[in-house]
Scaffold this active site. Structure first.
Site, PDB file in Angstrom:
ATOM      1  N   GLU A 105       7.786-131.230 123.821  1.00  0.00           N
ATOM      2  CA  GLU A 105       8.271-130.728 122.510  1.00  0.00           C
ATOM      3  C   GLU A 105       7.492-131.963 121.611  1.00  0.00           C
ATOM      4  O   GLU A 105       8.249-132.492 121.402  1.00  0.00           O
ATOM      5  CB  GLU A 105      10.085-131.015 122.841  1.00  0.00           C
ATOM      6  CG  GLU A 105      10.832-131.055 120.766  1.00  0.00           C
ATOM      7  CD  GLU A 105      12.395-131.045 121.232  1.00  0.00           C
ATOM      8  OE1 GLU A 105      12.666-131.076 122.277  1.00  0.00           O
ATOM      9  OE2 GLU A 105      12.871-130.910 119.846  1.00  0.00           O
ATOM     10  N   GLU A 115      11.777-132.868 110.914  1.00  0.00           N
ATOM     11  CA  GLU A 115      13.332-133.101 110.949  1.00  0.00           C
ATOM     12  C   GLU A 115      13.999-133.435 110.351  1.00  0.00           C
ATOM     13  O   GLU A 115      13.680-134.864 109.773  1.00  0.00           O
ATOM     14  CB  GLU A 115      13.543-133.186 111.824  1.00  0.00           C
ATOM     15  CG  GLU A 115      13.418-132.885 113.387  1.00  0.00           C
ATOM     16  CD  GLU A 115      13.698-132.555 114.867  1.00  0.00           C
ATOM     17  OE1 GLU A 115      15.228-132.466 115.432  1.00  0.00           O
ATOM     18  OE2 GLU A 115      13.906-134.442 115.981  1.00  0.00           O
TER      19      GLU A 115
END
Length: 261
Positions: A140, A145
């Site tokens: 990932e 974020e």
């Protein structure tokens, strides 16, 4: 990236100077794919709305049109209070899109220009997952974020090596970078055979290298990856949601993918 799309994009750019070439040239890089969200509807040959799931980030994903808008050359993904609990029992609804099974990316530089709304419990993200291998073995890549009202964004790598084996310092698997709050920022990732390199507004955050190790799953990033862009709410990391702060949204101006010339 799917071979037919890549070939078409490159030929269109070189031969016809179409909208595939609207991005400024980057020295040493060739633009091979871009999405400008200039239409009135999402291009479903490239993008799908993300379905709901059981993970924190996916708890409130919705296909509802109230979470999606194409406006002023932006894709707008929203986090809202759910006012129709008879149709859907979750307290909040969020919008997200991915290129899964439609467009994938490998060996190049991807850039996303986006403006993030802020709210208590807001967790917008731009990230990538393997097209062919499950998590965490497939890896990932968290390109961006953002939590609540932070002045920073997180950029992180997750793999079997970092998650299951819990090796996060050899090499370091994440970093933070300042962003221009309440404005557009460009989040970038360079995917190389031997490293991932992260940027915010061309400020380098960190690099995650391939290393020599007898441990499994340290660098699974020579595969095809698809892109996810989503407006998330709540969860164990970001914390609770304050309904008074909603609605909140993220605006995506464009996505560009380059390969080295």
């Amino acid at each position: 990236m799917k071979k037919s799309l890549l070939i078409f994009s490159v030929l269109a750019c070189i031969l016809f100077s179409t909208t595939y070439c609207t991005a400024p040239k980057k020295e040493g890089w060739q633009l091979v794919w871009e999405e400008n969200f200039d239409g009135t509807t999402l291009d479903t040959s490239r993008w799908s709305r993300i379905p709901r799931g059981t993970a924190d980030w996916q708890n409130y994903m919705s296909f509802s049109d109230s979470c999606y808008e194409m406006k002023d050359g932006n894709l707008v993904l929203k986090g809202i209070v759910n006012n129709d609990l008879q149709s859907d029992t979750v307290p909040f609804l969020t919008g997200g899109v991915w290129t899964k099974d439609k467009v994938s990316f490998k060996n190049g530089r991807i850039e996303i220009r986006a403006k993030l709304g802020e709210a208590t419990g807001a967790w917008p993200a731009i990230w990538m997952l393997s097209q062919n291998e499950g998590w965490p073995m497939g890896g990932e890549i968290d390109i961006m974020e953002h939590l609540n009202f932070d002045s920073i964004v997180y950029q992180t790598v997750h793999t079997h090596y970092t998650y299951d084996l819990e090796i996060k310092d050899n090499p370091v698997n994440g970093g933070t970078n300042l962003l221009n709050r309440n404005d557009y920022n460009i989040y970038a990732l360079e995917i190389n055979a031997d490293s991932l390199v992260f940027f915010v507004n061309d400020s380098r955050t960190f690099a995650y290298p391939r290393i020599e190790t007898d441990k499994e799953g340290q660098y699974p990033f020579d595969d095809d990856f698809f892109l996810l862009i989503d407006m998330q709410l709540g969860g164990s990391w970001v914390g609770g949601v304050d309904p008074k702060d909603l609605p909140v949204d993220m605006k995506i101006d464009w996505v560009r993918f380059y390969q080295k010339q």
